[in-house]
Design a protein around this motif. Structure first.
Motif, PDB file in Angstrom:
ATOM      1  N   MET A 145      -3.485  -7.870  -4.169  1.00  0.00           N
ATOM      2  CA  MET A 145      -4.718  -8.586  -3.823  1.00  0.00           C
ATOM      3  C   MET A 145      -4.410  -9.913  -3.138  1.00  0.00           C
ATOM      4  SD  MET A 145      -7.235  -7.960  -7.017  1.00  0.00           S
ATOM      5  CE  MET A 145      -6.806  -6.627  -8.093  1.00  0.00           C
ATOM      6  N   LEU A 146      -3.399 -10.619  -3.620  1.00  0.00           N
ATOM      7  CA  LEU A 146      -3.011 -11.882  -2.982  1.00  0.00           C
ATOM      8  C   LEU A 146      -2.480 -11.648  -1.566  1.00  0.00           C
ATOM      9  CD1 LEU A 146      -1.289 -13.771  -5.931  1.00  0.00           C
ATOM     10  CD2 LEU A 146      -3.351 -14.473  -4.705  1.00  0.00           C
ATOM     11  N   GLY A 150      -5.896 -11.628   5.337  1.00  0.00           N
ATOM     12  CA  GLY A 150      -7.205 -12.009   5.861  1.00  0.00           C
ATOM     13  C   GLY A 150      -7.226 -13.426   6.390  1.00  0.00           C
ATOM     14  N   VAL A 151      -6.566 -14.335   5.698  1.00  0.00           N
ATOM     15  CA  VAL A 151      -6.465 -15.721   6.174  1.00  0.00           C
ATOM     16  C   VAL A 151      -5.737 -15.762   7.506  1.00  0.00           C
ATOM     17  CG1 VAL A 151      -5.410 -17.971   5.698  1.00  0.00           C
ATOM     18  CG2 VAL A 151      -6.614 -16.761   3.886  1.00  0.00           C
ATOM     19  N   PHE A 206      -5.396 -11.002   0.642  1.00  0.00           N
ATOM     20  CA  PHE A 206      -6.119 -12.248   0.889  1.00  0.00           C
ATOM     21  C   PHE A 206      -5.423 -13.057   1.984  1.00  0.00           C
ATOM     22  CE2 PHE A 206      -6.455 -16.819   0.030  1.00  0.00           C
ATOM     23  CZ  PHE A 206      -7.812 -16.987   0.237  1.00  0.00           C
TER      24      PHE A 206
END
Length: 93
Positions: free
Chosen positions: A36-37, A43-44, A40
Protein backbone atom coordinates in the motif's frame (compact mmCIF):
# COMPACT_ATOMS: atom_id res chain seq x y z
CA UNK A 1 18.21 -8.62 -12.24
CA UNK A 2 20.49 -11.17 -10.62
CA UNK A 3 20.35 -9.16 -7.38
CA UNK A 4 16.57 -9.39 -7.32
CA UNK A 5 16.61 -13.14 -7.92
CA UNK A 6 19.20 -13.64 -5.17
CA UNK A 7 17.14 -11.54 -2.73
CA UNK A 8 14.03 -13.59 -3.50
CA UNK A 9 15.92 -16.87 -3.11
CA UNK A 10 17.44 -15.73 0.20
CA UNK A 11 13.93 -14.82 1.40
CA UNK A 12 12.73 -18.30 0.49
CA UNK A 13 15.58 -19.88 2.45
CA UNK A 14 14.98 -17.68 5.50
CA UNK A 15 11.23 -18.34 5.29
CA UNK A 16 11.83 -22.07 5.12
CA UNK A 17 13.94 -22.10 8.27
CA UNK A 18 11.80 -19.55 10.16
CA UNK A 19 8.38 -20.95 9.23
CA UNK A 20 7.70 -22.27 12.75
CA UNK A 21 8.34 -18.95 14.47
CA UNK A 22 5.16 -17.19 15.63
CA UNK A 23 6.30 -13.84 14.18
CA UNK A 24 6.12 -15.26 10.65
CA UNK A 25 2.32 -15.23 10.88
CA UNK A 26 2.41 -11.41 10.68
CA UNK A 27 4.42 -11.29 7.46
CA UNK A 28 1.29 -11.12 5.29
CA UNK A 29 0.03 -8.01 7.08
CA UNK A 30 3.43 -6.33 6.82
CA UNK A 31 3.64 -7.14 3.10
CA UNK A 32 0.16 -5.68 2.52
CA UNK A 33 1.14 -2.49 4.34
CA UNK A 34 4.37 -2.15 2.35
CA UNK A 35 2.53 -2.70 -0.94
CA UNK A 36 0.00 0.00 0.00
CA UNK A 37 2.85 2.40 0.78
CA UNK A 38 4.55 1.60 -2.53
CA UNK A 39 1.31 2.24 -4.42
CA UNK A 40 0.83 5.51 -2.54
CA UNK A 41 4.32 6.72 -3.46
CA UNK A 42 3.78 5.59 -7.04
CA UNK A 43 0.69 7.80 -7.09
CA UNK A 44 2.68 10.70 -5.67
CA UNK A 45 5.31 10.19 -8.38
CA UNK A 46 2.68 10.11 -11.13
CA UNK A 47 0.94 13.19 -9.72
CA UNK A 48 4.23 15.08 -9.64
CA UNK A 49 5.00 14.29 -13.29
CA UNK A 50 3.70 17.26 -15.28
CA UNK A 51 3.74 15.43 -18.62
CA UNK A 52 1.56 12.63 -17.25
CA UNK A 53 -0.89 15.07 -15.67
CA UNK A 54 -1.30 17.14 -18.85
CA UNK A 55 -1.93 14.02 -20.96
CA UNK A 56 -4.07 12.30 -18.34
CA UNK A 57 -7.25 12.20 -20.43
CA UNK A 58 -5.55 10.23 -23.21
CA UNK A 59 -3.48 8.10 -20.86
CA UNK A 60 -6.50 7.55 -18.61
CA UNK A 61 -8.64 6.12 -21.42
CA UNK A 62 -5.84 3.80 -22.55
CA UNK A 63 -5.19 2.74 -18.96
CA UNK A 64 -8.90 2.06 -18.43
CA UNK A 65 -9.06 -0.15 -21.52
CA UNK A 66 -5.90 -2.02 -20.52
CA UNK A 67 -7.17 -2.44 -16.95
CA UNK A 68 -10.49 -3.92 -18.04
CA UNK A 69 -8.76 -6.19 -20.56
CA UNK A 70 -6.22 -7.53 -18.09
CA UNK A 71 -8.82 -7.99 -15.37
CA UNK A 72 -11.12 -9.85 -17.74
CA UNK A 73 -8.21 -12.02 -18.92
CA UNK A 74 -7.12 -12.80 -15.36
CA UNK A 75 -10.65 -13.76 -14.31
CA UNK A 76 -11.06 -15.93 -17.40
CA UNK A 77 -7.73 -17.69 -16.81
CA UNK A 78 -8.52 -18.21 -13.12
CA UNK A 79 -11.89 -19.71 -14.04
CA UNK A 80 -10.28 -22.03 -16.61
CA UNK A 81 -7.62 -23.20 -14.14
CA UNK A 82 -10.23 -23.70 -11.42
CA UNK A 83 -12.54 -25.67 -13.68
CA UNK A 84 -9.68 -27.77 -15.09
CA UNK A 85 -7.86 -28.60 -11.85
CA UNK A 86 -9.89 -27.81 -8.73
CA UNK A 87 -13.54 -28.51 -9.47
CA UNK A 88 -14.73 -31.75 -7.91
CA UNK A 89 -15.84 -34.27 -10.40
CA UNK A 90 -19.56 -35.05 -10.28
CA UNK A 91 -20.61 -31.57 -9.13
CA UNK A 92 -22.11 -29.00 -11.47
CA UNK A 93 -21.14 -25.69 -9.90
Amino acid sequence: MLNIILIILSGIVVGYFARKLPQVKHVGSVISLIIMLLLFFLGVSVGANEQVVTNFSTIGLDALIITFGTTLGAVLCAWLVYSAFFRRKGKNS
